[in-house]
Design an enzyme around this catalytic site. Sequence first.
Site, PDB file in Angstrom:
ATOM      1  CG  HIS A 267       2.780   5.344  -8.937  1.00  0.00           C
ATOM      2  ND1 HIS A 267       2.358   4.667  -9.415  1.00  0.00           N
ATOM      3  CD2 HIS A 267       3.078   6.334  -9.448  1.00  0.00           C
ATOM      4  CE1 HIS A 267       1.555   5.138 -10.886  1.00  0.00           C
ATOM      5  NE2 HIS A 267       2.765   5.950 -10.933  1.00  0.00           N
TER       6      HIS A 267
ATOM      7  CD  GLU B 211      -2.669  -0.871  -0.031  1.00  0.00           C
ATOM      8  OE1 GLU B 211      -2.619  -0.720  -0.874  1.00  0.00           O
ATOM      9  OE2 GLU B 211      -3.442  -2.447  -0.013  1.00  0.00           O
TER      10      GLU B 211
END
Length: 655
Positions: free
Chosen positions: A451, A445
């Site tokens: 990202h 996660e």
Amino acid sequence: MFQEFNLDNLENAKVDLENLLNISRKKVDDLLKQDDKTYENFVLPFQEIGEQINEFATPIFHIDSVKNSEITSKVYEECIPIISKYESEIGQNENIYKVLTTIQNNESNSLNDEQNAVLEHEIRDFKLSGCHLNKEDKKRLEEIDLLSSELSHKFSQNLLKATNAFELIIDDFEDVKEIPQSDLELAKFEEDGKTKYKFTLQMPSYLAYMTYGTSREKREELYKAYTSRAPENGKIIEEKLALRDEKSKLLGFSNFASLSLATKMAKSEDEVVNFLNNLASKAKEKAKQELKEVKDLAKKDGINDFRPSDLSYYSEKLKIAQYDLDEEYYRPYFEQNSVLSGFFDFLEEMFGVKFTKVEAKVWDEKVKVYNLSENGKVTGRIFIDLEARADKRGGAWMNNWHSHYKKSSGETSLPTAYIIGNFPQSTVEIPSLLRHSDVVTLFHEMGHALHHLLSKVNEPNVSGISGVTWDTVEFPSQFLEYFSYDKDVLKLFAKHYKTGEVLDDEAINRLIKARNFQSSMATVRQVEFALFDFKLHQKLYKTEEEVQSLLDEVRKSVSVITPPSYNKFQNGFSHIFSGGYSAGYYSYKWAEVLSADAFYMFIESGNIFNKELGLRYKECVLSKGGSYKMDKLFYDFAKREAKIDSLLKIDGIIS
């Protein structure tokens, strides 16, 4: 600098949202009334309007998943039709579509790559929203989107209620004698002067009994309750599939799978199906051997009628026998705060990003908040909520709130995100002690979160995870996962919560060797889910029986273990019926080819802490968000195309 998480006025969210959307409508109208429309005076402010709505609405929908109550469900149900109607209105507005295509025709040569990507994505999405349809079809499309959103929420709520409704009460210690002390303490309660144990369908509790529960009958009872949850979701699936098929046809696609691929890296339905069948063919024989090993062990206990409800229990025994690996042995070394601290040290070492804990308003006292900084400058914020609760949706996920972008005012918007888990709870006596599988999930996660949070893109619609093709969005998360099995990374945080002793090399080596335990079975299981999902959307399956028949057919083709007839896995497949993975569950394996190959470069470099590679990955992949296609970003990072063999080698399927 950062917006506070503030839902003090939650009961009035519907009115506030309506007001915001009306203001947004007026802003869009004003943009359309301009004489000379350019990227600068139309596209950027248009994106900002969308961002402001997202920033307001995200906490409203988020709270229903992490602190579910009658009020949060009521507000969710009130807000969904309002926002769905607005999105349909905007998505079907021909005037906006025409302006965007005109700007693309006039300015594409003078715009940068990020701006051109925004136009490309927006124009595609307008087509997929049905802006080219006649008035009647547009209205029907709007109805479909609203109905679909409501059904997704109902599917999720049914699952949550069914999960919370079941309790297995055990009063015979013989049936729980193998269960680790930490799990037993959480299950224990006193009633009528007697010690009893309660197990539920919430994942930490369910896994504890399925993995260590001595009673075969009790394991079967728990397994049956879990795999037959929410039977009413069968009818919701029928409705969802019919709506998806109707939407696809309205938009000019032959089926929903084809519509789904319009926003993905994979180019055709055949390419996806062939990719999955290829993986299954490479893994199935070894998966059969892995299952035989478990069955042979069970036979020593006199079990000749091996059931799926026996799998976790005997797999754990086999893992201990083969690798001397008892996951419970490791839990005292994976105390939640220690794991986070060491993990943050690793991320700073690899990517030059520092995490600093800060005080901020949150939805539960167990939530932790951190500011991210790079080169001494604060660049983002993350909320981390890891422990299981009865009012929290099951599973683990990352959710983005704000995006990184340059506002029309010149100010930079800083990104924020949430990481949610359902890890073992902390009590007054015992801190939250994670399994290694929980550590892997946390890394996964965080890969998603980085990202989003490390984006340096200036256009909101392609910043962070926005605009990333769905079948590559798992690349950064799976890539980071691999590091959770590295010895030097583990030593940063695997410290006994009482003594501070670091986990020794021998124990770590056992963990690493066991990584590929039943990896072929895991591969065919993922392929089973992915093929079922994709084929389910290649033509219209109208009844629960037809859906079940397809699932049985897929299992016959790729699976190595056949579940009992009462197992209605599909009724709990929230990824595709209340999440965003419909006709896209294959994305996990598709993206894994990229992530495994990227990680293999660190192995081949001889230095898992290769900062040069780490910073190159951050620059080429993480910072670029959705502004370029992921195959190009991978090529920029690796200087070559991805190879499937890296995944098969890492998983031990080929040598």
